[in-house]
Design a protein around this motif. Structure first.
Motif, PDB file in Angstrom:
ATOM      1  N   GLN A   1       0.875  -1.007  -0.021  1.00 55.58           N
ATOM      2  CA  GLN A   1      -0.148   0.110  -0.005  1.00 55.58           C
ATOM      3  C   GLN A   1       0.859   1.210   0.085  1.00 55.58           C
ATOM      4  O   GLN A   1       0.566   2.220  -0.570  1.00 55.58           O
ATOM      5  CB  GLN A   1      -0.960  -0.019   1.162  1.00 55.58           C
ATOM      6  CG  GLN A   1      -2.136  -0.913   0.992  1.00 55.58           C
ATOM      7  CD  GLN A   1      -2.923  -1.097   2.277  1.00 55.58           C
ATOM      8  OE1 GLN A   1      -2.346  -0.862   3.350  1.00 55.58           O
ATOM      9  NE2 GLN A   1      -4.353  -1.454   1.988  1.00 55.58           N
ATOM     10  N   GLU A   2       1.860   1.154   0.845  1.00 54.19           N
ATOM     11  CA  GLU A   2       2.853   2.438   0.934  1.00 54.19           C
ATOM     12  C   GLU A   2       3.563   2.580  -0.644  1.00 54.19           C
ATOM     13  O   GLU A   2       3.627   3.649  -1.113  1.00 54.19           O
ATOM     14  CB  GLU A   2       4.050   2.214   1.911  1.00 54.19           C
ATOM     15  CG  GLU A   2       3.351   2.289   3.443  1.00 54.19           C
ATOM     16  CD  GLU A   2       4.325   1.998   4.293  1.00 54.19           C
ATOM     17  OE1 GLU A   2       5.411   1.540   4.114  1.00 54.19           O
ATOM     18  OE2 GLU A   2       4.037   2.051   5.366  1.00 54.19           O
ATOM     19  N   ASP A   3       3.747   1.700  -1.148  1.00 51.74           N
ATOM     20  CA  ASP A   3       4.607   1.447  -2.404  1.00 51.74           C
ATOM     21  C   ASP A   3       3.480   2.174  -3.638  1.00 51.74           C
ATOM     22  O   ASP A   3       3.966   2.945  -4.254  1.00 51.74           O
ATOM     23  CB  ASP A   3       5.164  -0.060  -2.911  1.00 51.74           C
ATOM     24  CG  ASP A   3       6.091  -0.261  -2.360  1.00 51.74           C
ATOM     25  OD1 ASP A   3       6.903   0.381  -1.411  1.00 51.74           O
ATOM     26  OD2 ASP A   3       6.332  -1.464  -2.311  1.00 51.74           O
ATOM     27  N   THR A   4       2.103   1.736  -3.318  1.00 46.45           N
ATOM     28  CA  THR A   4       1.202   2.280  -4.377  1.00 46.45           C
ATOM     29  C   THR A   4       1.187   3.766  -4.062  1.00 46.45           C
ATOM     30  O   THR A   4       0.909   4.254  -5.198  1.00 46.45           O
ATOM     31  CB  THR A   4       0.078   1.230  -4.078  1.00 46.45           C
ATOM     32  OG1 THR A   4       0.275  -0.037  -4.112  1.00 46.45           O
ATOM     33  CG2 THR A   4      -1.141   1.752  -4.991  1.00 46.45           C
ATOM     34  N   THR A   5       0.858   4.032  -2.921  1.00 48.29           N
ATOM     35  CA  THR A   5       0.756   5.477  -2.555  1.00 48.29           C
ATOM     36  C   THR A   5       2.126   6.195  -3.147  1.00 48.29           C
ATOM     37  O   THR A   5       1.665   7.383  -3.965  1.00 48.29           O
ATOM     38  CB  THR A   5       0.478   5.698  -1.038  1.00 48.29           C
ATOM     39  OG1 THR A   5      -0.517   5.059  -0.743  1.00 48.29           O
ATOM     40  CG2 THR A   5       0.181   7.126  -0.811  1.00 48.29           C
ATOM     41  N   TYR A   6       2.989   6.146  -2.818  1.00 46.95           N
ATOM     42  CA  TYR A   6       4.316   6.591  -3.310  1.00 46.95           C
ATOM     43  C   TYR A   6       4.144   6.503  -4.780  1.00 46.95           C
ATOM     44  O   TYR A   6       4.525   7.828  -5.419  1.00 46.95           O
ATOM     45  CB  TYR A   6       5.534   5.751  -2.908  1.00 46.95           C
ATOM     46  CG  TYR A   6       6.797   6.498  -3.544  1.00 46.95           C
ATOM     47  CD1 TYR A   6       7.213   7.723  -3.060  1.00 46.95           C
ATOM     48  CD2 TYR A   6       7.427   5.607  -4.633  1.00 46.95           C
ATOM     49  CE1 TYR A   6       8.685   8.122  -3.757  1.00 46.95           C
ATOM     50  CE2 TYR A   6       8.406   6.287  -5.307  1.00 46.95           C
ATOM     51  CZ  TYR A   6       9.089   7.241  -4.716  1.00 46.95           C
ATOM     52  OH  TYR A   6      10.077   7.962  -5.475  1.00 46.95           O
ATOM     53  N   LEU A   7       4.133   5.685  -5.649  1.00 45.90           N
ATOM     54  CA  LEU A   7       4.051   5.770  -7.090  1.00 45.90           C
ATOM     55  C   LEU A   7       2.870   6.288  -7.554  1.00 45.90           C
ATOM     56  O   LEU A   7       3.324   7.137  -8.667  1.00 45.90           O
ATOM     57  CB  LEU A   7       3.828   4.197  -7.582  1.00 45.90           C
ATOM     58  CG  LEU A   7       5.262   3.324  -7.252  1.00 45.90           C
ATOM     59  CD1 LEU A   7       4.838   1.794  -7.654  1.00 45.90           C
ATOM     60  CD2 LEU A   7       6.456   3.749  -8.256  1.00 45.90           C
ATOM     61  N   GLU A   8       1.819   6.565  -6.991  1.00 44.20           N
ATOM     62  CA  GLU A   8       0.681   7.275  -7.465  1.00 44.20           C
ATOM     63  C   GLU A   8       0.991   8.808  -7.401  1.00 44.20           C
ATOM     64  O   GLU A   8       0.812   9.783  -8.190  1.00 44.20           O
ATOM     65  CB  GLU A   8      -0.651   6.926  -6.763  1.00 44.20           C
ATOM     66  CG  GLU A   8      -1.310   5.607  -7.114  1.00 44.20           C
ATOM     67  CD  GLU A   8      -2.552   5.350  -6.205  1.00 44.20           C
ATOM     68  OE1 GLU A   8      -2.606   5.880  -5.176  1.00 44.20           O
ATOM     69  OE2 GLU A   8      -3.312   4.565  -6.538  1.00 44.20           O
TER      70      GLU A   8
END
Length: 94
Positions: free
Chosen positions: A54-61
């Motif tokens: 989830q953290e990776d997804t937020t960062y990438l978004e």
């Protein structure tokens, strides 16, 4: 896989499984190298992996939004017409 007219009791299934004579009912599942094998992980490890994903997804978004804004600014700057030159005023003639 079910075979018509071939029923076994739970006891018979367990005996065959223990002796290794149970027909192969499992499909060979192959996992991709880029996907982690989640078998054997406990719930806390799975929750940690979920949180990290989830953290990776937020960062990438967020990174995608930032880069998209930068590209739009660059495109707008390129498409903006150049500033017209200041008109030359004729000298005052009496």
């Amino acid at each position: 896989m079910t075979v018509p007219d071939q029923a076994m009791s739970i006891e018979e299934i367990l005996v065959r499984f223990a002796s290794g004579t149970l027909p192969d009912v499992m499909h060979n599942i192959e996992y991709s190298d880029d996907m982690p094998d989640l078998r054997g992980l406990d719930i806390s490890e799975l929750m940690d992996m979920k949180k990290q994903a989830q953290e990776d997804t937020t960062y990438l978004e967020n990174e995608l939004q930032t880069r998209s804004k930068e590209l739009k600014k660059q495109r707008f700057a390129k498409s903006e017409p150049p500033t017209p030159p200041t008109p030359i005023t004729p000298p005052n003639t009496p």
